[in-house]
Design a protein around this motif. Structure first.
Motif, PDB file in Angstrom:
ATOM      1  N   UNK A 158     -14.337 -19.256   5.018  1.00 22.59           N
ATOM      2  CA  UNK A 158     -15.655 -18.647   4.500  1.00 22.59           C
ATOM      3  C   UNK A 158     -16.059 -17.449   5.332  1.00 22.59           C
ATOM      4  N   UNK A 159     -15.368 -17.085   6.475  1.00 20.77           N
ATOM      5  CA  UNK A 159     -15.621 -15.841   7.260  1.00 20.77           C
ATOM      6  C   UNK A 159     -15.020 -14.782   6.767  1.00 20.77           C
ATOM      7  N   UNK A 160     -13.918 -15.026   6.017  1.00 18.17           N
ATOM      8  CA  UNK A 160     -13.279 -14.095   5.186  1.00 18.17           C
ATOM      9  C   UNK A 160     -13.449 -13.863   3.773  1.00 18.17           C
ATOM     10  N   UNK A 161     -14.615 -14.318   3.512  1.00 25.59           N
ATOM     11  CA  UNK A 161     -14.898 -14.411   1.986  1.00 25.59           C
ATOM     12  C   UNK A 161     -16.383 -14.378   1.742  1.00 25.59           C
ATOM     13  N   UNK A 173     -11.840  -6.814  -3.391  1.00 25.37           N
ATOM     14  CA  UNK A 173     -11.503  -7.914  -4.678  1.00 25.37           C
ATOM     15  C   UNK A 173     -12.207  -9.007  -4.434  1.00 25.37           C
ATOM     16  N   UNK A 174     -13.053  -9.014  -5.488  1.00 28.26           N
ATOM     17  CA  UNK A 174     -14.213 -10.335  -5.630  1.00 28.26           C
ATOM     18  C   UNK A 174     -13.405 -11.524  -5.822  1.00 28.26           C
ATOM     19  N   UNK A 175     -12.110 -11.610  -6.616  1.00 27.74           N
ATOM     20  CA  UNK A 175     -11.584 -12.930  -6.819  1.00 27.74           C
ATOM     21  C   UNK A 175     -10.890 -13.230  -5.376  1.00 27.74           C
ATOM     22  N   UNK A 208     -25.173 -14.062   4.421  1.00 22.90           N
ATOM     23  CA  UNK A 208     -24.418 -12.830   5.266  1.00 22.90           C
ATOM     24  C   UNK A 208     -23.587 -13.607   6.329  1.00 22.90           C
ATOM     25  N   UNK A 209     -22.212 -12.998   6.449  1.00 22.93           N
ATOM     26  CA  UNK A 209     -21.421 -13.611   7.350  1.00 22.93           C
ATOM     27  C   UNK A 209     -20.440 -12.563   7.663  1.00 22.93           C
ATOM     28  N   UNK A 210     -19.395 -12.673   8.573  1.00 22.90           N
ATOM     29  CA  UNK A 210     -18.547 -11.700   8.843  1.00 22.90           C
ATOM     30  C   UNK A 210     -18.045 -10.875   8.038  1.00 22.90           C
ATOM     31  N   UNK A 211     -17.849 -11.484   6.629  1.00 21.80           N
ATOM     32  CA  UNK A 211     -16.975 -10.705   5.795  1.00 21.80           C
ATOM     33  C   UNK A 211     -18.149  -9.670   5.137  1.00 21.80           C
ATOM     34  N   UNK A 221     -12.013 -16.852  -3.623  1.00 25.55           N
ATOM     35  CA  UNK A 221     -10.742 -17.661  -3.460  1.00 25.55           C
ATOM     36  C   UNK A 221     -10.745 -18.169  -1.790  1.00 25.55           C
ATOM     37  N   UNK A 222     -10.700 -16.952  -0.876  1.00 30.07           N
ATOM     38  CA  UNK A 222     -10.940 -17.309   0.440  1.00 30.07           C
ATOM     39  C   UNK A 222     -12.079 -18.515   0.734  1.00 30.07           C
ATOM     40  N   UNK A 223     -13.219 -18.148   0.186  1.00 28.64           N
ATOM     41  CA  UNK A 223     -14.338 -19.058   0.556  1.00 28.64           C
ATOM     42  C   UNK A 223     -14.018 -20.482  -0.197  1.00 28.64           C
TER      43      UNK A 223
END
Length: 373
Positions: free
Chosen positions: A342-345, A329-331, A297-300, A335-337
């Motif tokens: 990671x906070x955006x992914x 979009x899961x990709x 669990x994270x901000x995303x 990819x962000x992570x």
């Protein structure tokens, strides 16, 4: 402590009965897979958006991914020239056959395939070997979660291809990333995202595992071969390994434990997310493709769905993705992570990611898993 038996898949012999699980979009690539193979286990490279770092990935994702398969295999072989190295390829991947054929031609020792039933995997592997003009050496392993799914694959491969799997991976409900269970299945197994350890009906599922082992043995006997069964999901310690072997498994597949290693291909921010995660941070979330998945669990995850989502670019990753209804979009999220944001992914993980307390080396993890510490 006694030495565990090697994991034997046909002529492939791994010193340790440990397969490193495939973790998509930049988490298990050549560095991790090569290190695991060098340490005596079986290293697995995930093909899921494997070419995300290629300069033409956005415009030509398929070409970038296929090119990266060859590149990552070459680098892994340089790390472990004598090791066993394979690929995890999701059935749900668009152009699935192309990925399988490229992996075979790149010299994969093993292909593990799940996220759907790999009904045509034997055909694609055989075609690739024929196209390349080489002897067929790549071993194939379906990922199953129930006796029913194992039966479907074994029956179909038997009837259509007159063969049985070389290995079977049984992935339980404590695994990370996409799970081979519907939400209803998980509820029936008592898996509560807020209290997994005390609600998971472990004994009930272990009977399912024993049923899969019995079924696989029947097909092994039919084809006069030994088909090892490897279990996956929630395996973090030597005690976990020994418990799985006591059920009759020939080995284990471990993913989460290898994330917090120096050699893991994930960025530092991704590893830190594991190191900082608490038990209550590990949740089951719904993926855009409709499957449950386990993540931190994270901000995303907290904010996804708060605002209407508009797809700006399709990366052609999965067959069954409805661009009009997906919440994200899961990709892009993965990819962000994989690039450290990671906070955006999306940060996929297994049920025991909260146990990660420090960085280790692959060698240290392997010794701990097999009881050599």
């Amino acid at each position: 402590m006694g030495t565990l038996k090697p994991l034997i898949i046909g002529e492939l012999v791994a010193k340790h009965p440990v397969i490193q699980g495939g973790m998509g979009v930049g988490i298990s690539l050549s560095s991790l897979a090569g290190a695991v193979a060098k340490a005596g286990g079986i290293g697995i490279i995930s093909t899921a958006q494997i070419g995300f770092r290629e300069p033409d990935f956005k415009e030509n994702p398929l070409e970038a991914n296929l090119r990266a398969i060859g590149q990552e295999m070459k680098k892994a072989r340089e790390i472990a020239p004598e090791g066993i190295i394979g690929f995890n390829i999701m059935v749900a991947t668009k152009s699935y056959a192309s990925y399988v054929k490229k992996a075979v031609k790149a010299g994969a020792d093993l292909i593990i395939s799940g996220a759907g039933l790999p009904v045509s995997l034997p055909e694609y592997v055989a075609e690739a070997a024929e196209e390349a003009g080489v002897a067929l050496k790549t071993k194939i392993a379906p990922i199953v979660s129930t006796v029913k799914s194992a039966m479907v694959i074994c029956k179909m491969w038997d009837r259509k291809y007159h063969q049985a799997p070389d290995l079977v991976v049984v992935e339980g409900p404590l695994a990370g990333g996409h799970l081979g269970f519907s939400r209803e299945d998980l509820v029936n197994l008592g898996v509560d995202t807020d209290d997994v350890d005390s609600t998971y009906k472990q004994a009930e599922y272990e009977e399912e595992v024993k049923g899969i082992i019995r079924l696989v043995k029947e097909y092994g006997d039919k084809y006069n071969k030994v088909i090892p069964v490897v279990t996956a999901g929630g395996i973090y310690s030597h005690e976990d390994v020994m418990h799985q072997l006591s059920l009759g498994a020939d080995g284990v597949q471990v993913a989460t434990r290898f994330v917090t290693t120096d050699e893991c291909d994930a960025p530092e921010a991704f590893k830190q997310a594991y190191l900082h995660a608490k038990k209550e941070d590990i949740v089951i979330t719904k993926s855009p493709v409709g499957m449950p998945g386990r993540a931190i669990k994270n901000p995303f995850l907290k904010t996804v769905g708060d605002t209407p989502f508009r797809l700006e670019h399709c990366y052609q990753c999965l067959d069954k993705c409805d661009r009009k209804t997906i919440p994200y979009c899961i990709t892009k999220a993965l990819v962000n992570s994989a690039e450290g944001r990671t906070e955006d992914g999306l940060v996929f993980c297994g049920s025991k990611a909260h146990l990660a307390a420090r960085m280790e080396t692959v060698e240290e993890v392997m010794k701990d898993l097999v009881g050599e510490n």
